[in-house]
Design a protein around this motif. Structure first.
Motif, PDB file in Angstrom:
ATOM      1  N   PHE A 103      46.019  44.477  50.432  1.00 23.28           N
ATOM      2  CA  PHE A 103      46.084  44.200  49.001  1.00 23.28           C
ATOM      3  C   PHE A 103      45.740  42.738  48.767  1.00 23.28           C
ATOM      4  CE2 PHE A 103      48.835  47.950  48.989  1.00 23.28           C
ATOM      5  CZ  PHE A 103      48.443  48.599  47.827  1.00 23.28           C
ATOM      6  N   ALA A 104      45.085  42.464  47.646  1.00 21.42           N
ATOM      7  CA  ALA A 104      44.837  41.082  47.231  1.00 21.42           C
ATOM      8  C   ALA A 104      44.848  41.045  45.712  1.00 21.42           C
ATOM      9  CB  ALA A 104      43.508  40.573  47.769  1.00 21.42           C
ATOM     10  N   HIS A 105      45.766  40.262  45.151  1.00 21.38           N
ATOM     11  CA  HIS A 105      45.909  40.189  43.704  1.00 21.38           C
ATOM     12  C   HIS A 105      45.935  38.738  43.247  1.00 21.38           C
ATOM     13  CE1 HIS A 105      46.532  44.410  43.498  1.00 21.38           C
ATOM     14  NE2 HIS A 105      47.754  44.419  43.978  1.00 21.38           N
ATOM     15  N   GLY A 106      45.220  38.458  42.167  1.00 23.74           N
ATOM     16  CA  GLY A 106      45.333  37.183  41.482  1.00 23.74           C
ATOM     17  C   GLY A 106      46.106  37.363  40.194  1.00 23.74           C
ATOM     18  N   GLU A 107      45.985  36.375  39.314  1.00 20.08           N
ATOM     19  CA  GLU A 107      46.698  36.442  38.038  1.00 20.08           C
ATOM     20  C   GLU A 107      46.147  37.590  37.200  1.00 20.08           C
ATOM     21  OE1 GLU A 107      48.142  33.450  34.469  1.00 20.08           O
ATOM     22  OE2 GLU A 107      46.457  32.883  35.733  1.00 20.08           O
ATOM     23  N   ARG A 108      47.062  38.416  36.668  1.00 21.89           N
ATOM     24  CA  ARG A 108      46.680  39.582  35.881  1.00 21.89           C
ATOM     25  C   ARG A 108      47.548  39.680  34.638  1.00 21.89           C
ATOM     26  NH1 ARG A 108      48.285  43.842  39.897  1.00 21.89           N
ATOM     27  NH2 ARG A 108      49.594  42.127  40.622  1.00 21.89           N
ATOM     28  N   LYS A 109      47.029  40.344  33.621  1.00 20.98           N
ATOM     29  CA  LYS A 109      47.802  40.548  32.406  1.00 20.98           C
ATOM     30  C   LYS A 109      49.042  41.378  32.709  1.00 20.98           C
ATOM     31  CE  LYS A 109      44.015  40.282  29.046  1.00 20.98           C
ATOM     32  NZ  LYS A 109      43.262  41.009  27.986  1.00 20.98           N
ATOM     33  N   LYS A 158      45.666  32.158  41.107  1.00 18.96           N
ATOM     34  CA  LYS A 158      44.270  32.038  40.692  1.00 18.96           C
ATOM     35  C   LYS A 158      43.872  33.312  39.951  1.00 18.96           C
ATOM     36  CE  LYS A 158      41.362  30.603  43.907  1.00 18.96           C
ATOM     37  NZ  LYS A 158      40.937  29.283  43.418  1.00 18.96           N
ATOM     38  N   GLY A 159      42.905  33.206  39.050  1.00 14.40           N
ATOM     39  CA  GLY A 159      42.422  34.384  38.351  1.00 14.40           C
ATOM     40  C   GLY A 159      41.999  35.486  39.308  1.00 14.40           C
ATOM     41  N   ASP A 160      42.292  36.722  38.948  1.00 17.82           N
ATOM     42  CA  ASP A 160      42.035  37.840  39.864  1.00 17.82           C
ATOM     43  C   ASP A 160      40.554  37.978  40.199  1.00 17.82           C
ATOM     44  OD1 ASP A 160      43.259  40.144  41.288  1.00 17.82           O
ATOM     45  OD2 ASP A 160      41.893  41.286  40.026  1.00 17.82           O
ATOM     46  N   LYS A 161      39.675  37.678  39.243  1.00 15.91           N
ATOM     47  CA  LYS A 161      38.237  37.783  39.502  1.00 15.91           C
ATOM     48  C   LYS A 161      37.823  36.865  40.641  1.00 15.91           C
ATOM     49  CE  LYS A 161      33.690  37.157  37.347  1.00 15.91           C
ATOM     50  NZ  LYS A 161      32.964  36.809  36.094  1.00 15.91           N
ATOM     51  N   GLN A 162      38.301  35.625  40.608  1.00 11.96           N
ATOM     52  CA  GLN A 162      37.952  34.675  41.660  1.00 11.96           C
ATOM     53  C   GLN A 162      38.582  35.070  42.998  1.00 11.96           C
ATOM     54  OE1 GLN A 162      39.344  33.217  38.544  1.00 11.96           O
ATOM     55  NE2 GLN A 162      37.244  33.519  37.869  1.00 11.96           N
ATOM     56  N   GLY A 214      48.632  27.757  38.732  1.00 12.06           N
ATOM     57  CA  GLY A 214      47.663  28.518  37.958  1.00 12.06           C
ATOM     58  C   GLY A 214      46.686  27.629  37.206  1.00 12.06           C
ATOM     59  N   GLY A 215      45.605  28.252  36.728  1.00 13.02           N
ATOM     60  CA  GLY A 215      44.511  27.515  36.112  1.00 13.02           C
ATOM     61  C   GLY A 215      44.876  26.805  34.825  1.00 13.02           C
ATOM     62  N   LYS A 216      45.671  27.440  33.979  1.00 12.24           N
ATOM     63  CA  LYS A 216      46.015  26.811  32.702  1.00 12.24           C
ATOM     64  C   LYS A 216      46.844  25.557  32.914  1.00 12.24           C
ATOM     65  CE  LYS A 216      45.448  30.573  29.445  1.00 12.24           C
ATOM     66  NZ  LYS A 216      46.004  31.334  28.300  1.00 12.24           N
ATOM     67  N   ASN A 217      47.772  25.611  33.853  1.00  6.11           N
ATOM     68  CA  ASN A 217      48.559  24.421  34.160  1.00  6.11           C
ATOM     69  C   ASN A 217      47.672  23.323  34.740  1.00  6.11           C
ATOM     70  OD1 ASN A 217      51.465  23.251  34.693  1.00  6.11           O
ATOM     71  ND2 ASN A 217      50.299  22.892  36.554  1.00  6.11           N
ATOM     72  N   LEU A 218      46.708  23.709  35.566  1.00  3.20           N
ATOM     73  CA  LEU A 218      45.787  22.743  36.160  1.00  3.20           C
ATOM     74  C   LEU A 218      45.000  22.005  35.084  1.00  3.20           C
ATOM     75  CD1 LEU A 218      44.192  21.448  38.485  1.00  3.20           C
ATOM     76  CD2 LEU A 218      42.803  23.533  38.576  1.00  3.20           C
ATOM     77  N   ASP A 231      49.830  33.362  50.260  1.00  4.24           N
ATOM     78  CA  ASP A 231      49.174  32.647  49.178  1.00  4.24           C
ATOM     79  C   ASP A 231      47.712  32.462  49.589  1.00  4.24           C
ATOM     80  OD1 ASP A 231      48.879  30.892  46.876  1.00  4.24           O
ATOM     81  OD2 ASP A 231      48.956  29.228  48.294  1.00  4.24           O
ATOM     82  N   LEU A 232      46.853  32.102  48.640  1.00  3.94           N
ATOM     83  CA  LEU A 232      45.428  31.936  48.950  1.00  3.94           C
ATOM     84  C   LEU A 232      45.051  30.462  49.102  1.00  3.94           C
ATOM     85  CD1 LEU A 232      42.709  33.512  49.282  1.00  3.94           C
ATOM     86  CD2 LEU A 232      42.335  33.091  46.846  1.00  3.94           C
ATOM     87  N   ASP A 233      45.031  29.744  47.975  1.00  4.35           N
ATOM     88  CA  ASP A 233      44.583  28.346  47.977  1.00  4.35           C
ATOM     89  C   ASP A 233      45.551  27.463  48.762  1.00  4.35           C
ATOM     90  OD1 ASP A 233      42.518  28.013  45.275  1.00  4.35           O
ATOM     91  OD2 ASP A 233      43.785  29.785  45.424  1.00  4.35           O
ATOM     92  N   GLY A 234      45.022  26.716  49.709  1.00  2.00           N
ATOM     93  CA  GLY A 234      45.855  25.794  50.464  1.00  2.00           C
ATOM     94  C   GLY A 234      46.618  26.434  51.604  1.00  2.00           C
ATOM     95  N   THR A 235      46.516  27.756  51.726  1.00  2.00           N
ATOM     96  CA  THR A 235      47.229  28.474  52.786  1.00  2.00           C
ATOM     97  C   THR A 235      46.256  29.116  53.765  1.00  2.00           C
ATOM     98  OG1 THR A 235      49.103  28.909  51.310  1.00  2.00           O
ATOM     99  CG2 THR A 235      48.915  30.287  53.284  1.00  2.00           C
ATOM    100  N   ILE A 236      45.331  29.916  53.243  1.00  2.00           N
ATOM    101  CA  ILE A 236      44.307  30.488  54.124  1.00  2.00           C
ATOM    102  C   ILE A 236      42.910  29.979  53.776  1.00  2.00           C
ATOM    103  CG2 ILE A 236      45.636  32.530  54.746  1.00  2.00           C
ATOM    104  CD1 ILE A 236      44.062  34.128  52.681  1.00  2.00           C
ATOM    105  N   LEU A 237      42.733  29.490  52.551  1.00  2.00           N
ATOM    106  CA  LEU A 237      41.433  28.964  52.133  1.00  2.00           C
ATOM    107  C   LEU A 237      41.561  27.528  51.636  1.00  2.00           C
ATOM    108  CD1 LEU A 237      39.463  31.617  50.017  1.00  2.00           C
ATOM    109  CD2 LEU A 237      38.854  30.710  52.265  1.00  2.00           C
ATOM    110  N   ASP A 238      40.655  26.679  52.085  1.00  2.00           N
ATOM    111  CA  ASP A 238      40.569  25.312  51.567  1.00  2.00           C
ATOM    112  C   ASP A 238      39.621  25.330  50.368  1.00  2.00           C
ATOM    113  OD1 ASP A 238      40.387  22.662  51.001  1.00  2.00           O
ATOM    114  OD2 ASP A 238      39.682  22.039  52.980  1.00  2.00           O
TER     115      ASP A 238
END
Length: 217
Positions: free
Chosen positions: A131-137, A112-116, A49-53, A9-16
């Motif tokens: 590989f690194a993937h965020g939220e995608r359609k 998190k959104g894939d762009k970010q 995810g962002g929408k839930n946030l 995971d990204l947020d809270g796991t490898i990045l603050d």
């Protein structure tokens, strides 16, 4: 070495990322006339995810049109302010370098959104992840297994050869839904007691502990 692939995971796991996320949430809350939130309040809403946030931060029913306007504002703001105060947790980069040197494949899957995600991976972990993937359609968000299994399939590995590392109940569910072993860290967005009660079996407290576990299990 038991595992051939470690998916993080990204947020809270490898990045603050907590402070930048809090600042972005409060930017849109203030702009649209809602009460701003404390950092620890935002912390509890992260992982889905962002929408839930943004839904949780607003805290009341609003029209879909107004929500989409607010959410777009949040995405636009966060996309240009996602790496102001964000930093890797202590020891993470060295851990990743050591795992990669040992021959382990490394990936990130985030809600998190894939762009970010791509911005943050490029800025903080360039060359470390396969590989690194965020939220995608058309790809279901965690805790659905779709994004996880797609990466396993990319490498032609068996699920038993892989492990998922995260920091929340969402990540634990993701690992379970994928039929994959897990490591859950308690230095991110959830504390040890919460994670234990959620059913996490392997809870670690530092990058060094993660590295030792992965290389020696």
């Amino acid at each position: 070495m038991k595992y051939k692939l470690a998916i993080f995971d990204l947020d809270g796991t490898i990045l603050d990322t907590l402070q930048d996320l809090t600042d972005a949430v409060n930017y849109v809350l203030e702009k649209y006339g809602y009460k701003k939130m404390k950092t620890q309040e935002v912390r509890g809403f992260l992982g889905y995810g962002g929408k839930n946030l943004i839904t949780s931060a607003i805290g009341q029913e609003i029209s879909s049109e107004r929500f989409e306007e607010i959410y777009k504002c949040y995405i636009d703001y966060y996309s240009t302010h996602c790496d102001i105060k964000t930093e890797p947790y202590e020891g993470i980069n060295q851990m990743l370098e050591n795992l990669k040197a040992a021959g382990m494949k490394l990936a990130v899957v985030s809600n998190k959104g894939d762009k970010q995600v791509q911005i943050l991976i490029e800025n903080h972990f360039k060359g470390l992840f396969d590989f690194a993937h965020g939220e995608r359609k058309n790809v279901k968000r965690k805790p659905d297994k779709q994004a996880i299994i797609s990466i396993v399939d990319e490498f032609c590995f068996n699920v038993e050869d892989c492990i998922y590392i995260g920091d929340s109940e969402v990540d634990l569910l993701t690992a379970n839904n994928s039929g994959m072993d897990h490591i859950i860290v308690d230095f991110g967005f959830r504390d040890y007691q919460f994670l234990k009660e959620a059913g996490a079996e392997v809870i670690l407290s530092s990058a060094r502990e993660i590295e030792d576990y992965l290389l020696n299990v």
